[in-house]
Design a protein around this motif. Sequence first.
Motif, mmCIF file in Angstrom:
data_model
loop_
_atom_site.group_PDB
_atom_site.id
_atom_site.type_symbol
_atom_site.label_atom_id
_atom_site.label_comp_id
_atom_site.label_asym_id
_atom_site.label_seq_id
_atom_site.Cartn_x
_atom_site.Cartn_y
_atom_site.Cartn_z
ATOM 1 N N VAL A 101 31.796 7.605 18.943
ATOM 2 C CA VAL A 101 32.433 7.525 17.632
ATOM 3 C C VAL A 101 32.573 8.950 17.107
ATOM 4 C CG1 VAL A 101 32.282 6.634 15.292
ATOM 5 C CG2 VAL A 101 31.420 5.262 17.202
ATOM 6 N N LEU A 102 33.779 9.432 17.104
ATOM 7 C CA LEU A 102 34.045 10.800 16.653
ATOM 8 C C LEU A 102 34.047 10.848 15.137
ATOM 9 C CD1 LEU A 102 36.941 11.570 19.157
ATOM 10 C CD2 LEU A 102 34.496 12.035 19.421
ATOM 11 N N ARG A 103 33.629 11.971 14.570
ATOM 12 C CA ARG A 103 33.533 12.105 13.114
ATOM 13 C C ARG A 103 34.371 13.277 12.635
ATOM 14 N NH1 ARG A 103 27.115 12.378 12.717
ATOM 15 N NH2 ARG A 103 27.518 13.529 14.653
ATOM 16 N N PHE A 104 35.229 12.992 11.619
ATOM 17 C CA PHE A 104 36.099 14.024 11.069
ATOM 18 C C PHE A 104 36.123 13.927 9.550
ATOM 19 C CE2 PHE A 104 37.861 12.950 15.269
ATOM 20 C CZ PHE A 104 37.753 14.185 15.890
ATOM 21 N N ARG A 155 41.373 14.956 12.047
ATOM 22 C CA ARG A 155 41.376 14.145 13.268
ATOM 23 C C ARG A 155 42.601 14.432 14.127
ATOM 24 N NH1 ARG A 155 43.016 8.423 11.846
ATOM 25 N NH2 ARG A 155 44.982 9.583 11.720
ATOM 26 N N ASP A 156 43.771 14.420 13.496
ATOM 27 C CA ASP A 156 45.009 14.590 14.246
ATOM 28 C C ASP A 156 45.122 15.992 14.846
ATOM 29 O OD1 ASP A 156 45.592 12.011 13.556
ATOM 30 O OD2 ASP A 156 46.958 12.547 11.921
ATOM 31 N N LEU A 179 37.639 5.518 18.918
ATOM 32 C CA LEU A 179 37.099 5.153 17.606
ATOM 33 C C LEU A 179 36.642 6.409 16.870
ATOM 34 C CD1 LEU A 179 36.237 2.778 15.704
ATOM 35 C CD2 LEU A 179 34.016 2.831 16.865
ATOM 36 N N VAL A 180 37.037 6.521 15.591
ATOM 37 C CA VAL A 180 36.644 7.685 14.793
ATOM 38 C C VAL A 180 36.178 7.233 13.409
ATOM 39 C CG1 VAL A 180 38.337 9.158 15.961
ATOM 40 C CG2 VAL A 180 38.935 8.091 13.784
ATOM 41 N N LYS A 194 36.049 7.387 4.010
ATOM 42 C CA LYS A 194 34.851 6.644 4.421
ATOM 43 C C LYS A 194 35.222 5.340 5.150
ATOM 44 C CE LYS A 194 31.516 8.435 1.069
ATOM 45 N NZ LYS A 194 32.294 9.624 0.718
ATOM 46 N N GLN A 195 35.959 5.512 6.243
ATOM 47 C CA GLN A 195 36.439 4.353 7.010
ATOM 48 C C GLN A 195 36.396 4.650 8.503
ATOM 49 O OE1 GLN A 195 40.432 3.845 5.556
ATOM 50 N NE2 GLN A 195 39.812 2.672 3.760
ATOM 51 N N PHE A 196 36.206 3.588 9.302
ATOM 52 C CA PHE A 196 36.367 3.674 10.743
ATOM 53 C C PHE A 196 37.831 3.398 11.095
ATOM 54 C CE2 PHE A 196 31.782 2.722 10.654
ATOM 55 C CZ PHE A 196 31.316 3.673 11.552
#
Length: 213
Positions: free
Chosen positions: A37-40, A46-47, A58-59, A65-67
Amino acid sequence: MALLTPLGSLPYPQPADAANVPQHIQSLAEAVDGRTVLRFADAATRDAKVTSPVAGMLVWLSTPKQFWYHTGSAWAQLAPGPVHLANTTTGTTTSATYVETLTGSTGDPTAVTFTAPASGSVLVTVGARINSSAATAAYISANIRLSTTVTLAAADARAAISYGTNLCSATTQFQVTGLTVNSSYTATLAYKSAATTSTATFTNRFVTVTPVT
């Protein structure tokens, strides 16, 4: 040459491979990197980092504050929830065409903002306590907008309807399809009276938008 695990296709060395531990660890780390699960901070970050996303990635976005996951063609929010807004003030209209602002009420127009899910489809529920000053009908529906453009206008076929002078609770639900995935839309309550000679009254109004996944 490294072999791959049967399920996750993660690389691992063979006995005959060169004893280069850092290289083997790097290969494994790079393979695992896109499967965690990547976090940005946000979608823009992210992009900028994930330039070649693949289906199932999945990020977590700190804002908002959302997946989010990748469908193979676009990013989509994971398990988006419904959005809801209620307006408990009372207002009236004599308009025989749909209007978004009622006389005597506050908080109009009553609208919720939602993001189109991966399916491009949502359920819109509208309702209120309604009555008319005469033996005619009163209607509550909703306009769906992408930015300022109405993509689906309020209509009798998508309206909760009450007839006559008795105060009644009325609600209806309709599906909206063909939405542009990840775009921000609004659903705004709209009202009308069946005749300009009668006054339609609305109170305890609400609109709820539920994603179809």
